[in-house]
Design a protein around this motif. Structure first.
Motif, PDB file in Angstrom:
ATOM      1  N   ASP A  94     -61.081 -12.398  22.726  1.00  0.00           N
ATOM      2  CA  ASP A  94     -59.521 -12.568  22.750  1.00  0.00           C
ATOM      3  C   ASP A  94     -59.112 -11.111  21.943  1.00  0.00           C
ATOM      4  O   ASP A  94     -57.983 -10.475  22.356  1.00  0.00           O
ATOM      5  N   THR A 124     -60.327  -7.989  23.828  1.00  0.00           N
ATOM      6  CA  THR A 124     -59.327  -7.672  25.110  1.00  0.00           C
ATOM      7  C   THR A 124     -57.902  -7.378  24.604  1.00  0.00           C
ATOM      8  O   THR A 124     -57.156  -7.179  25.533  1.00  0.00           O
ATOM      9  N   GLY A 151     -56.031 -10.514  26.404  1.00  0.00           N
ATOM     10  CA  GLY A 151     -56.303 -10.364  27.696  1.00  0.00           C
ATOM     11  C   GLY A 151     -56.347 -11.532  28.450  1.00  0.00           C
ATOM     12  O   GLY A 151     -56.527 -12.907  27.890  1.00  0.00           O
ATOM     13  N   SER A 152     -56.463 -11.624  29.779  1.00  0.00           N
ATOM     14  CA  SER A 152     -56.738 -12.751  30.621  1.00  0.00           C
ATOM     15  C   SER A 152     -58.062 -13.442  30.472  1.00  0.00           C
ATOM     16  O   SER A 152     -58.898 -12.727  29.851  1.00  0.00           O
ATOM     17  N   ASP A 166     -60.544 -10.798  31.844  1.00  0.00           N
ATOM     18  CA  ASP A 166     -60.548  -9.658  31.003  1.00  0.00           C
ATOM     19  C   ASP A 166     -61.609 -10.080  30.008  1.00  0.00           C
ATOM     20  O   ASP A 166     -62.578  -9.442  29.690  1.00  0.00           O
ATOM     21  N   MET A 167     -61.651 -11.304  29.627  1.00  0.00           N
ATOM     22  CA  MET A 167     -62.441 -11.844  28.449  1.00  0.00           C
ATOM     23  C   MET A 167     -64.072 -12.269  29.060  1.00  0.00           C
ATOM     24  O   MET A 167     -64.889 -11.697  28.337  1.00  0.00           O
ATOM     25  N   VAL A 174     -65.162 -10.233  31.343  1.00  0.00           N
ATOM     26  CA  VAL A 174     -65.614  -9.207  31.685  1.00  0.00           C
ATOM     27  C   VAL A 174     -66.038  -8.320  30.338  1.00  0.00           C
ATOM     28  O   VAL A 174     -67.303  -7.734  30.177  1.00  0.00           O
ATOM     29  N   ALA A 175     -65.429  -8.836  29.131  1.00  0.00           N
ATOM     30  CA  ALA A 175     -65.813  -8.396  27.952  1.00  0.00           C
ATOM     31  C   ALA A 175     -67.160  -9.006  27.525  1.00  0.00           C
ATOM     32  O   ALA A 175     -68.196  -8.207  27.089  1.00  0.00           O
ATOM     33  N   ASP A 189     -67.618  -1.352  36.471  1.00  0.00           N
ATOM     34  CA  ASP A 189     -66.501  -2.042  36.478  1.00  0.00           C
ATOM     35  C   ASP A 189     -66.223  -3.028  37.709  1.00  0.00           C
ATOM     36  O   ASP A 189     -65.666  -4.121  37.308  1.00  0.00           O
ATOM     37  N   ARG A 199     -65.981  -6.932  37.098  1.00  0.00           N
ATOM     38  CA  ARG A 199     -64.617  -7.565  37.522  1.00  0.00           C
ATOM     39  C   ARG A 199     -64.897  -8.745  38.563  1.00  0.00           C
ATOM     40  O   ARG A 199     -64.383  -9.927  38.718  1.00  0.00           O
ATOM     41  N   GLU A 254     -64.421 -12.718  37.873  1.00  0.00           N
ATOM     42  CA  GLU A 254     -63.368 -13.524  38.747  1.00  0.00           C
ATOM     43  C   GLU A 254     -63.882 -14.650  39.366  1.00  0.00           C
ATOM     44  O   GLU A 254     -63.265 -15.710  39.509  1.00  0.00           O
TER      45      GLU A 254
END
Length: 216
Positions: A83, A86, A89-90, A93-94, A96-97, A191, A195, A199
């Motif tokens: 958190d 990011t 972020g969503s 996003d987390m 992805v990190a 990327d 992503r 998702e």
């Protein structure tokens, strides 16, 4: 701090094993790369065999966790760290990190990863070293992170299997990039790949939560 002959042997052995394969790398090549007299047998002052050298070198590299050590600690609040990274972020996003952390670890262990994923001549003992010292530890951290991301809404899902899917997706992307000189054969960049992976995992989290509500 100056490296010892033993350290240089392990470092150069991993590099050569990763580049050429275990079976194709000779003891003399390792000795020469480590700054010793090739063919002198100097390697055997430190290791009984090339097999022992491989196992000990891999174990040493895997134990070098550096900044990754915090992520693997059972007490570490992984979602709080993601958190922070990011900026609030969503969930996607987390994730992805988290994926980027995983890819960075694979890069850190590049030679080891190449040996494990691309070399079928390695001894069985090495696979057990990797399973215990790296894979099991990483799986535990990723599984814990998924449980944290899911929160209280769902507790009884098979997060071990979901973590295995996520770890496997990252290993596949890294391996394809390594084989094809940095590019995925499907021409999908990092990327986009991360992503899409995030998702799908996030959808699994949402689906699991909805399923739990339906059962309630």
């Amino acid at each position: 701090m100056a490296s010892t002959s033993r350290d240089r042997i392990m470092t150069e052995a991993l590099r050569l094993f990763g580049e050429q394969g275990f079976a194709k790398t000779s003891v003399a090549q390792i000795e020469q790369a480590a700054g010793l007299s090739g063919g002198s047998g100097a390697l055997y002052r430190h290791f009984k065999s090339k097999d022992e050298l491989l196992v000990r070198a891999v174990a040493s590299r895997l134990d070098d966790r550096a900044e990754w050590d915090q992520f693997l600690s059972p007490e570490f609040a992984l979602t709080a760290a993601l958190d922070s990274v990011t900026g609030g972020g969503s969930t996607v996003d987390m994730i992805v990190a988290l994926c980027r952390i995983g890819l960075a670890r694979l890069d850190h262990d590049r030679d080891v990863t190449r040996i494990l994923l691309r070399d079928n001549s390695i001894p069985a003992e090495l696979l057990e070293v990797f399973r215990q010292r790296e894979y099991a530890v990483v799986m535990a951290a990723v599984t814990r992170g998924l449980r944290e991301l899911a929160g209280d809404r769902v507790r009884d899902q098979d997060w071990d299997a979901t973590a295995a899917v996520l770890v496997g997706a990252l290993a596949h992307f890294w391996m394809m990039g390594d084989i094809f000189d940095g590019g995925h054969p499907a021409n999908i960049g990092e990327d986009r790949y991360l992503r899409a992976t995030a998702e799908m995992i996030a959808a699994r989290l949402d689906w699991a939560g909805t399923e739990g509500e339906d059962r309630g």
